[in-house]
Design an enzyme around this catalytic site. Structure first.
Site, short mmCIF file in Angstrom:
data_model
loop_
_atom_site.label_atom_id
_atom_site.label_comp_id
_atom_site.label_asym_id
_atom_site.label_seq_id
_atom_site.Cartn_x
_atom_site.Cartn_y
_atom_site.Cartn_z
N ASP A 118 -53.39 86.55 26.61
CA ASP A 118 -53.35 85.90 27.93
C ASP A 118 -52.26 86.48 28.83
O ASP A 118 -52.45 86.60 30.03
CB ASP A 118 -53.10 84.39 27.76
CG ASP A 118 -54.29 83.69 27.15
OD1 ASP A 118 -55.37 84.29 27.11
OD2 ASP A 118 -54.13 82.55 26.69
P1 NAP Z 1 -52.70 84.55 23.02
O1 NAP Z 1 -53.28 84.61 24.39
O2 NAP Z 1 -52.87 83.29 22.27
O3 NAP Z 1 -53.34 85.75 22.19
C1 NAP Z 1 -52.87 86.06 20.92
C2 NAP Z 1 -53.76 87.13 20.35
O4 NAP Z 1 -53.20 87.49 19.09
C3 NAP Z 1 -55.17 86.67 20.08
O5 NAP Z 1 -56.07 87.16 21.04
C4 NAP Z 1 -55.47 87.19 18.65
O6 NAP Z 1 -56.61 88.05 18.71
C5 NAP Z 1 -54.24 88.01 18.31
N1 NAP Z 1 -53.87 87.88 16.90
C6 NAP Z 1 -53.81 86.77 16.15
N2 NAP Z 1 -53.46 87.07 14.90
C7 NAP Z 1 -53.29 88.41 14.85
C8 NAP Z 1 -52.92 89.32 13.83
N3 NAP Z 1 -52.65 88.91 12.57
N4 NAP Z 1 -52.83 90.61 14.14
C9 NAP Z 1 -53.12 91.04 15.39
N5 NAP Z 1 -53.47 90.23 16.40
C10 NAP Z 1 -53.56 88.92 16.13
O7 NAP Z 1 -51.14 84.89 23.00
P2 NAP Z 1 -50.15 85.33 24.14
O8 NAP Z 1 -50.66 86.50 24.90
O9 NAP Z 1 -48.81 85.42 23.46
O10 NAP Z 1 -50.14 84.11 25.14
C11 NAP Z 1 -49.60 82.85 24.77
C12 NAP Z 1 -50.53 81.76 25.23
O11 NAP Z 1 -50.05 80.51 24.70
C13 NAP Z 1 -50.58 81.63 26.73
O12 NAP Z 1 -51.88 81.28 27.16
C14 NAP Z 1 -49.62 80.49 27.00
O13 NAP Z 1 -49.89 79.81 28.19
C15 NAP Z 1 -49.85 79.61 25.78
N6 NAP Z 1 -48.71 78.71 25.50
C16 NAP Z 1 -47.49 79.24 25.29
C17 NAP Z 1 -46.40 78.40 25.12
C18 NAP Z 1 -45.01 78.96 24.93
O14 NAP Z 1 -44.06 78.21 25.13
N7 NAP Z 1 -44.87 80.20 24.56
C19 NAP Z 1 -46.56 77.03 25.11
C20 NAP Z 1 -47.85 76.52 25.28
C21 NAP Z 1 -48.91 77.38 25.47
P3 NAP Z 1 -57.51 88.23 17.39
O15 NAP Z 1 -57.90 86.88 16.95
O16 NAP Z 1 -58.64 89.07 17.88
O17 NAP Z 1 -56.66 88.95 16.40
#
Ligand code: NAP
Length: 461
Positions: free
Chosen positions: A389
């Site tokens: 994301d």
């Molecule tokens: P993300 O959008 O959740 O994407 C994470 C990606 O990691 C997934 O597409 C997944 O794809 C991949 N993944 C998972 N396990 C893996 C592995 N073992 N090896 C390789 N890839 C792997 O993460 P992000 O880009 O860090 O974004 C964070 C999201 O969380 C945002 O939407 C944010 O708004 C939300 N959020 C964050 C917080 C905070 O405080 N940080 C709080 C609440 C919500 P595959 O399944 O294809 O591997």
């Protein structure tokens, strides 16, 4: 004033000052450790000062509480790793909320026994037990969602908002009745029960990945409960520390929702973030460049500047050490390597910073979004390690997208993008990512850690 009262007052002033300095220190990675130490020192002074209180007649129960509490604390830190910090924090909030609530119940009975319970004290006690019990159950539900003990998908049912509204109205009515006429144990315990129920019904409809926001809101409630305890007991240190805790938890929740460009209402009532990735079906049908580790190695060998963007997948695969080793291999070849850290990458604020610090990546190599976003256009290669994301251009371009408006990295502007993830599945938001289908993007599918280790071997070869 007796000398022990003067000493107690001094302890509390010193502890309050140390708590403020602690929060100041926690604002940056270089000062965070010192900040924590100051906070711990403040807590020690506050506890020791309180133990000198002349109204304490016997210490056996206090000692028993100390042993049990320390035992639970040691067990939590031994069993739950740092990478699962939201779970740890959820547990500690659960116990903090329970402690405030139980003190409230005990104080209610003590005041009833001595026969003077003022309206003000009753109001403070009502707040304390309601917020304390609510924090207790809400934190356990958040813990269970994060741990996978209950589904991370929002659990919703018809009329849910009405039920929650009625519960809130019942809590306000019970509190008003208690303040108007202090006493009424049945009403008091009814308020406690509503707090317990609202904690569960309020958190179940929220998606698992939004639990960090819920946890920091619980932090705020636990702080406010402690503050109310301070008013009920006439303890200045509890009022100060509870207010600081409550305000910092609330501010953190606001910062998190701002960084995701989402409103509180959307997080709390929007049932956002399901386990299912709806974009998957369309994603497999579109063409993308699937690349091998050798292809990625060739791009890196030809690069002079590289930016690494870690995301939630790095945490899942525990790839932080492999990321550091790949960066070290590149640096030995004279490549300039930087890390771009998004404020909501991962599942809690500072998630990536904690993991990279664990792998001894230097702080001065980490850059926040605004400080690095202009560099992408002059960067040879970007390695996206399990992020999705936070690198989705839809947040900038597609006004209909649920993540529209969330600040994201300008990754697509760099010469080559190497994405490490296991599949073409969507991330937390469930939104398809156009970046993965761009001509300059290479998808190296597989577990991030394994792929990184392969890339290191490839560079060495
Ligand atoms: P993300 O959008 O959740 O994407 C994470 C990606 O990691 C997934 O597409 C997944 O794809 C991949 N993944 C998972 N396990 C893996 C592995 N073992 N090896 C390789 N890839 C792997 O993460 P992000 O880009 O860090 O974004 C964070 C999201 O969380 C945002 O939407 C944010 O708004 C939300 N959020 C964050 C917080 C905070 O405080 N940080 C709080 C609440 C919500 P595959 O399944 O294809 O591997």
């Amino acid at each position: 004033m007796t000398p022990s009262e003067v000493l107690l007052g001094l302890c509390y002033v010193l502890a309050s000052a140390l708590f403020v300095l602690c929060l100041r220190g926690l604002a940056g990675p270089e000062t965070a450790r010192r900040g924590l130490l100051l906070g711990q020192l403040g807590m020690l002074i506050a506890v020791v000062g309180t133990l000198l209180h002349r109204e304490i007649l016997r210490y056996d129960w206090i000692l028993a509480g100390l042993v049990v509490g320390s035992g639970i604390g040691v067990a939590i830190s031994a069993r739950i790793p740092m990478t699962k910090m939201p779970e740890r924090i959820a547990m500690s909030h659960a116990f903090g909320g329970l402690a405030s609530a139980l003190v409230g119940v005990a104080e209610f009975h003590r005041q009833m026994d001595v026969g003077h319970l003022s309206r003000f004290e009753m109001g403070a006690l009502g707040f304390e037990v309601f917020l304390g019990f609510l924090t207790f159950t809400a934190s356990w539900v958040a813990y269970a969602k994060l741990r996978g003990l209950v589904t991370g998908a929002p659990i919703t049912y018809r009329g849910q908002n009405l039920v929650n509204l009625l519960l809130a109205a019942a809590a306000v009515a019970a509190l008003a009745l208690l303040v108007a006429s202090p006493g009424h144990p049945y009403v008091f315990y009814g308020l406690c029960a509503i707090g317990l129920i609202v904690g569960v019904t309020g958190v179940l409809p929220i998606g698992g990945a939004d639990m960090p926001v819920v946890i920091s809101l619980n932090n705020s409630y636990a702080g406010l409960a402690a503050c109310a305890t301070g008013f009920a007991l006439g303890s200045q240190i509890l009022i100060v520390s509870g207010a600081l805790d409550g305000a910092s938890g609330f501010l953190l929740s606001i910062l998190m929702s701002k960084a995701m460009n989402r409103s509180f209402a959307n997080i709390l009532f929007g049932a956002f973030g399901t386990d299912v990735a709806p974009a998957h079906a369309q994603a497999v049908a579109r063409a993308y460049n699937e690349a091998t580790i050798e292809d990625a190695g060739a791009v890196l060998r030809a690069s002079q500047t590289v930016i690494v963007i870690p995301g939630y997948g790095m945490a899942v695969s525990q790839a932080q050490h492999a990321v550091r080793d790949l960066a070290a291999s590149l640096e030995r070849r004279g490549v300039d390597v930087k890390y771009a850290i998004h404020p909501v990458a991962g599942r809690m604020p500072g998630h990536m910073n904690v993991l990279l610090a664990e792998a001894n990546v230097a702080y001065d190599r980490l850059f926040e979004l605004d400080d690095i976003n202009d560099d992408f256009a002059r960067t040879d290669a970007v390695i996206v390690v399990g992020a999705n994301d936070v690198v989705n251009p839809a947040a900038k371009k597609d006004a209909t997208s649920p993540i529209y408006g969330m600040p994201v990295f300008n990754v697509e502007q760099s010469r080559s993008v190497i994405v490490l993830k296991r599949s073409m599945n969507a991330g937390f938001s469930g939104v398809e990512n156009d970046l993965f289908f761009q001509p300059n993007t290479m998808m190296v599918l597989g577990d991030a850690k394994k792929t990184l280790l392969g890339m290191i071997a490839e560079l060495r070869a």
